[in-house]
Design an enzyme around this catalytic site. Structure first.
Site, PDB file in Angstrom:
ATOM      1  N   ASP A 239       0.832  -1.204   0.000  1.00 47.85           N
ATOM      2  CA  ASP A 239       0.000   0.000   0.000  1.00 47.85           C
ATOM      3  C   ASP A 239       0.861   1.246   0.000  1.00 47.85           C
ATOM      4  O   ASP A 239       1.907   1.312   0.614  1.00 47.85           O
ATOM      5  CB  ASP A 239      -0.915   0.013   1.230  1.00 47.85           C
ATOM      6  CG  ASP A 239      -1.874  -1.167   1.207  1.00 47.85           C
ATOM      7  OD1 ASP A 239      -2.209  -1.602   0.097  1.00 47.85           O
ATOM      8  OD2 ASP A 239      -2.258  -1.646   2.284  1.00 47.85           O
ATOM      9  N   TYR A 240       0.370   2.276  -0.676  1.00 47.51           N
ATOM     10  CA  TYR A 240       1.072   3.561  -0.702  1.00 47.51           C
ATOM     11  C   TYR A 240       0.686   4.336   0.541  1.00 47.51           C
ATOM     12  O   TYR A 240      -0.484   4.594   0.809  1.00 47.51           O
ATOM     13  CB  TYR A 240       0.675   4.339  -1.959  1.00 47.51           C
ATOM     14  CG  TYR A 240       1.359   5.667  -2.088  1.00 47.51           C
ATOM     15  CD1 TYR A 240       2.626   5.757  -2.634  1.00 47.51           C
ATOM     16  CD2 TYR A 240       0.743   6.835  -1.654  1.00 47.51           C
ATOM     17  CE1 TYR A 240       3.261   6.983  -2.763  1.00 47.51           C
ATOM     18  CE2 TYR A 240       1.371   8.058  -1.766  1.00 47.51           C
ATOM     19  CZ  TYR A 240       2.626   8.114  -2.332  1.00 47.51           C
ATOM     20  OH  TYR A 240       3.262   9.332  -2.461  1.00 47.51           O
ATOM     21  N   LYS A 241       1.659   4.707   1.317  1.00 48.32           N
ATOM     22  CA  LYS A 241       1.413   5.395   2.583  1.00 48.32           C
ATOM     23  C   LYS A 241       1.325   6.893   2.355  1.00 48.32           C
ATOM     24  O   LYS A 241       2.277   7.532   1.945  1.00 48.32           O
ATOM     25  CB  LYS A 241       2.542   5.076   3.574  1.00 48.32           C
ATOM     26  CG  LYS A 241       2.304   5.669   4.955  1.00 48.32           C
ATOM     27  CD  LYS A 241       3.429   5.299   5.887  1.00 48.32           C
ATOM     28  CE  LYS A 241       3.218   5.882   7.270  1.00 48.32           C
ATOM     29  NZ  LYS A 241       4.320   5.559   8.181  1.00 48.32           N
ATOM     30  N   VAL A 242       0.162   7.470   2.594  1.00 42.36           N
ATOM     31  CA  VAL A 242      -0.051   8.898   2.403  1.00 42.36           C
ATOM     32  C   VAL A 242       0.306   9.618   3.693  1.00 42.36           C
ATOM     33  O   VAL A 242      -0.253   9.331   4.756  1.00 42.36           O
ATOM     34  CB  VAL A 242      -1.507   9.182   1.991  1.00 42.36           C
ATOM     35  CG1 VAL A 242      -1.719  10.666   1.806  1.00 42.36           C
ATOM     36  CG2 VAL A 242      -1.855   8.420   0.732  1.00 42.36           C
ATOM     37  N   THR A 243       1.234  10.552   3.611  1.00 44.24           N
ATOM     38  CA  THR A 243       1.679  11.256   4.809  1.00 44.24           C
ATOM     39  C   THR A 243       1.007  12.605   4.970  1.00 44.24           C
ATOM     40  O   THR A 243       1.175  13.240   6.007  1.00 44.24           O
ATOM     41  CB  THR A 243       3.203  11.456   4.757  1.00 44.24           C
ATOM     42  OG1 THR A 243       3.535  12.205   3.574  1.00 44.24           O
ATOM     43  CG2 THR A 243       3.910  10.129   4.716  1.00 44.24           C
TER      44      THR A 243
END
Length: 610
Positions: free
Chosen positions: A26-30
């Site tokens: 999963d792409y981790k959105v910061t």
């Protein structure tokens, strides 16, 4: 090495996918990226330059406008604000700061904001700014405090926070030590909250001395001995745009890995994408009645029962030897995993062993990550120095992410380069060249062609020498992307027509002809026969023309009505070509409204069925 790495600290969240590969997991959105323009609105900013050059304020508005349009197209989720300080009028959400004018709050951009910035450009824009905001005393402390409130009051989760200060005054408070101290304190508080403060200082009479005040305001690099502002103030619009673009762009690591040099000897490194192919943004599907974005959702159903299948009920299979091999998801993941991510040193080879055809995909850049393992920069620098001295590259096995297949890579050393002002232009580090496997290499069987004579080679060498020029990839923009962006900009801003673009990749034929002169004709005389003319017709047509006639046409084949009926009964009418169908329609007197094959077939069937 701190100067180049200063802009890459702790930005490994949300990794960019490698070229040709899909990111794993999963792409981790910061959070949202935030950018605040803090612009000096004092009278000094409106002084015209020499030889009709634009004012510093006008240059700044042009840069702000270019950033606005660029972010609308490529980073529409970013938050941007525009704040003026040193103004006569005051406007901010809290109404508690004097001589600060928040022109745009911290939010997403739109076409209206671009038009409002356009209104501040040129002489008319200067008059509008004087009427709207005016110029008065300066309190940079209040301006920075106001920017801090913009970050604080934003309800969205924030990621990278940057503050760009545009000014031509190296002493904004005129030497007032109290205001200077207050501004330095407020800047320190901002930096502690994660805001990166950058100075875009502009040219003024007598020069701009950063050490008088702004040295203690801007965010310092990691190495405290480096000032980080050794370049001169911006004199031209192009210089200012280039500098703002370098600070505005997001720079993240693709991955942070350990470079294993031996048992128990690890160097923490970060991988950075130096060049990524720019593509058109993907289309967004909208609901036609409200123009709101729609979200697509996929579901899997059983082909026989039609029941909805859960992810746990789905397995994967592959046919091998006419037998279907069925595997669970955990088994597939276990098959994919070869080892943990990292770089493992295999050995060193001479640079002559690395061939051009070994470059099979874009290279990435390797730089030490001192924050991960202490001492990495020292050991990395020693390895780099020895590789440069001995003219060798390091051969490694690379697994960049979890469940990624291993690749052999060549770590090619790159020395640091400085310009005349001692500013770093090329960072020190290793270029990671991905090497092919034996399965990737192909044996070519090139056709046998006659070899060129020494005279022909010498003549072509002259042509090549005349057409040589200094190539820089950053001097050429993709015309397809530029035209696409201009069209979007024209639609968003209600422009009558998009701005014209210059196709920089089109050959300059006139300039080439002037440089070469008679060399092209001389080369043709050496290579081609005397009667060769590439513009002539083909040999068959030329012979027919010499005989005084035209090329012989193929006779048309007539199809009888009985044969057509038989084809209709057998279902083979579709095997006839379009010219034959047209001729059949003409014989039977069938009028058709179209020329497509299906339309001709339908017309013949209707005719013969009656």
């Amino acid at each position: 090495m701190a100067e180049w790495n200063a802009y890459f600290r702790d930005e490994d969240d949300g990794e960019a996918p490698e070229e040709g590969e899909e990111p794993e997991g999963d792409y981790k959105v910061t959070g949202r990226d935030c950018l605040v323009f803090l612009v000096d609105a004092s009278k000094e900013m409106f002084i015209k330059g020499e030889d009709g050059e634009p004012t510093n304020f006008d240059m700044t508005m042009q840069v702000v406008r270019s950033v606005y349009t660029r972010k609308i197209i490529s980073s529409r989720g970013d938050l941007v604000a525009l704040v003026f300080y040193g103004t006569k009028q005051s406007q901010d959400p809290t109404k508690s700061f004097k001589h600060v004018y928040v022109y745009h709050n911290l939010s997403e951009l739109g076409a209206k904001r671009v038009q409002q910035v356009d209104a501040l450009r040129g002489e008319k824009g200067a008059l509008l700014a004087a009427e709207t905001m005016g110029s008065d005393e300066t309190s940079l402390c209040d301006a920075l405090w106001c920017c801090a409130n913009l970050y604080r009051d934003c309800k969205l989760r924030l990621g990278h926070k940057r503050l760009l200060i545009f000014t031509c005054r190296d002493q904004p408070h005129g030497g007032d030590s109290v205001k200077d101290r207050q501004a330095r304190t407020q800047a320190s508080d901002l930096r502690e909250t994660g805001v990166v403060i950058e100075l875009m200082h502009l040219m003024k009479a007598g020069g701009f001395d950063v050490s008088l005040f702004f040295r203690d305001v801007i965010s310092p690099p990691e190495d405290e001995s480096e000032l980080g502002l050794q370049h001169e103030p911006c004199e031209k619009l192009a210089d200012l745009q280039r500098r703002v673009r370098a600070k505005e762009q997001k720079k993240r690591t693709m991955a942070k890995l350990n470079l294993c040099l031996g048992e128990g000897v690890n160097v923490a490194v970060g991988m950075y994408a130096v060049a990524v192919t720019a593509r058109k943004p993907g289309a967004i599907r909208l609901y036609r009645e409200s123009n709101e974005p729609v979200r697509s959702k996929s579901r899997t159903f059983h082909t026989e029962t039609g029941s909805l299948l859960l992810p746990s009920e789905i397995k994967k299979a592959q046919v091998y030897g006419n037998k279907q091999i069925v595997m669970e998801k955990d088994e597939v993941d276990a098959i994919k995993k070869f080892d943990d991510p990292g770089l493992f040193l295999i050995g060193f080879k001479a640079m002559e062993e690395l061939k051009v055809h070994h470059h099979i995909r874009p290279a990435v850049f390797l730089y030490p990550a001192e924050g991960e393992v202490k001492g990495s920069s020292c050991l990395f620098s020693a390895l780099l120095t020895k590789c440069v001295e001995r003219n060798v590259f390091a051969l490694c096995r690379c697994i960049s992410r979890r469940n990624y297949p291993p690749r052999f890579v060549a770590l090619v050393p790159q020395e640091e380069e400085l310009d005349e002002g001692k500013v770093q232009t090329t960072p020190p580090g290793f270029n990671v060249i991905y090497l092919p496997y034996a399965d990737d290499l192909r044996n070519l069987d090139p056709p046998q062609t006659p070899c060129a004579s020494p005279t022909q080679v010498d003549k072509m060498r002259e042509i090549v020498h005349k057409l040589r020029f200094k190539y820089r990839s950053d001097a050429f923009e993709n015309p397809v992307l530029q035209q696409h962006y201009r069209n979007l900009e024209a639609l968003a801003l209600d422009m009558m027509a998009p701005d014209d673009i210059e196709d920089l990749i089109m050959p300059k034929v006139d300039q080439i002809d002037r440089r070469l002169g008679p060399l092209v004709q001389e080369f043709k005389d050496l290579v081609y026969p005397a009667d060769y003319n590439p513009d002539n017709k083909s040999a068959a047509k030329r012979k027919a023309a010499e005989a005084g006639g035209t090329a012989e046409k193929k006779p048309k084949v007539a199809v009888s009505e009985d044969e057509l009926r038989a084809r209709i009964q057998q279902g083979t009418l579709g095997k006839m070509t379009v010219p034959l169908l047209k001729e059949a329609c003409k014989q039977l007197g069938v009028r058709t409204t179209g020329t497509k094959k299906q339309e001709l077939m339908d017309a013949l069937v209707d005719k013969l069925a009656t």
